[in-house]
Write an enzyme that holds these catalytic residues in place. Sequence first.
Site, PDB file in Angstrom:
ATOM      1  N   ASP A 179       0.828  -1.207   0.000  1.00 27.84           N
ATOM      2  CA  ASP A 179       0.000   0.000   0.000  1.00 27.84           C
ATOM      3  C   ASP A 179       0.864   1.260   0.000  1.00 27.84           C
ATOM      4  O   ASP A 179       0.609   2.210  -0.749  1.00 27.84           O
ATOM      5  CB  ASP A 179      -0.916   0.025   1.228  1.00 27.84           C
ATOM      6  N   ILE A 180       1.874   1.276   0.857  1.00 30.98           N
ATOM      7  CA  ILE A 180       2.744   2.446   0.960  1.00 30.98           C
ATOM      8  C   ILE A 180       3.452   2.699  -0.371  1.00 30.98           C
ATOM      9  O   ILE A 180       3.494   3.832  -0.870  1.00 30.98           O
ATOM     10  CB  ILE A 180       3.783   2.258   2.081  1.00 30.98           C
TER      11      ILE A 180
END
Length: 411
Positions: A179-180
């Site tokens: 996600d990051i």
Amino acid sequence: MSGPLSGLRVLDLSRVLAGPWSAQILGDLGADVIKIERPVSGDDTRNWGPPYLTGVDGSSELSAYFLSANRNKQSLAIDIASDKGQQLIRELVSESDILLENFKVGGLRQYGLDYESLKTINPRLIYCSITGFGQDGPYASRPGYDFLIQAMGGLMSITGQPDGEPGAGPVKVGVALTDIMTGLYATIGILAALNHRERTGEGQYVETALLDVQVSSLANQAMNFLASGKVPQRMGNAHPNIVPYEAFPTADGDMVLTVGNDKQFARLCEVLGHPEWADDERFSTNRARVANRKELVPRIRQATVMRPTDEWVLELEKAQVPCGPVNTIDRVFSDAQVLARDMKRHLSHPKLGEVPTVGNPLKLTLTPVDYRTAPPLLGEQSRQVLETVLGLSPETIDSLVREGVVGDVAE
């Protein structure tokens, strides 16, 4: 506001982590970010706890998860399933530069809020979509979550202890790293589109997918496979291409050695009291050390276990051998270097008091990161945004709140 993106307005229709992470970066760089949330419930992560940060009077709270990705934003709660809510979004689009969303493929088309519809309102709009698997392909309609993508994208197959060792098996990374990284790639795409718009005046559609990002981020491990045809395996903390490059036991814990060249290895051998290893043809070059890791690594372990971590780190740093302790997170935020780099900060919130936040790692000399506002309560700026951006009267906003089109923090 200040910052290199000052004067730009972002509509953040995303939720959870990848999209909000990108929008937070844009906000840190000075953009005016309006977070669009569902009335009553808001972003899913508002309820992802404990832990929660609670106001002094106990009437307001924010989850730590939500706090991690939503500073420098204003919360505007709008029911986009309603006709009036959709019209409000269109009016905001006409006054905005960037829109971020992570709905399922086609999810916003039913509301007339897809790129093809909105670019007719604002041809300069940069519209960024984040999905799990992309806008096309056989998996396009599937929902995507970080844990799932870490598995499908190969990361878990190279993370964890090797087969045959205690605790063997695939392991996810301890944070939602895919996600990051997707949030970072989305930001890069948006900035590239902004540069194109600066030259041509035209906006564009930017797309990224968690699976694409995870496959791309396999980096050297992907190329190890493509170059050799051999499937990389789990190696615990060991490195497939460098030795010694892993964790080693000490008298009171563990430390990490990251020896990247032969000169560093020779200095390591001196500190460990075994200078002869650097002249041994089995260990004198990195190529030889990789081939003979099973002979070398146990020898290093027998040496490192004799002294405490802090003593080794002190001696190895003097010898310019890259190393460090395996810190727990409490030690991270008391580390002198982390504190010197302002990676632990606080923001003032009208209802929650002092809110802790993790610093942005970007350091710009002329247009530094700006920490303006703490993550907002749900609908905290609904009235302010509708008044200042769209020029709606208090009476009109009151009517929208009564109809449930707009959520108000005062409700």
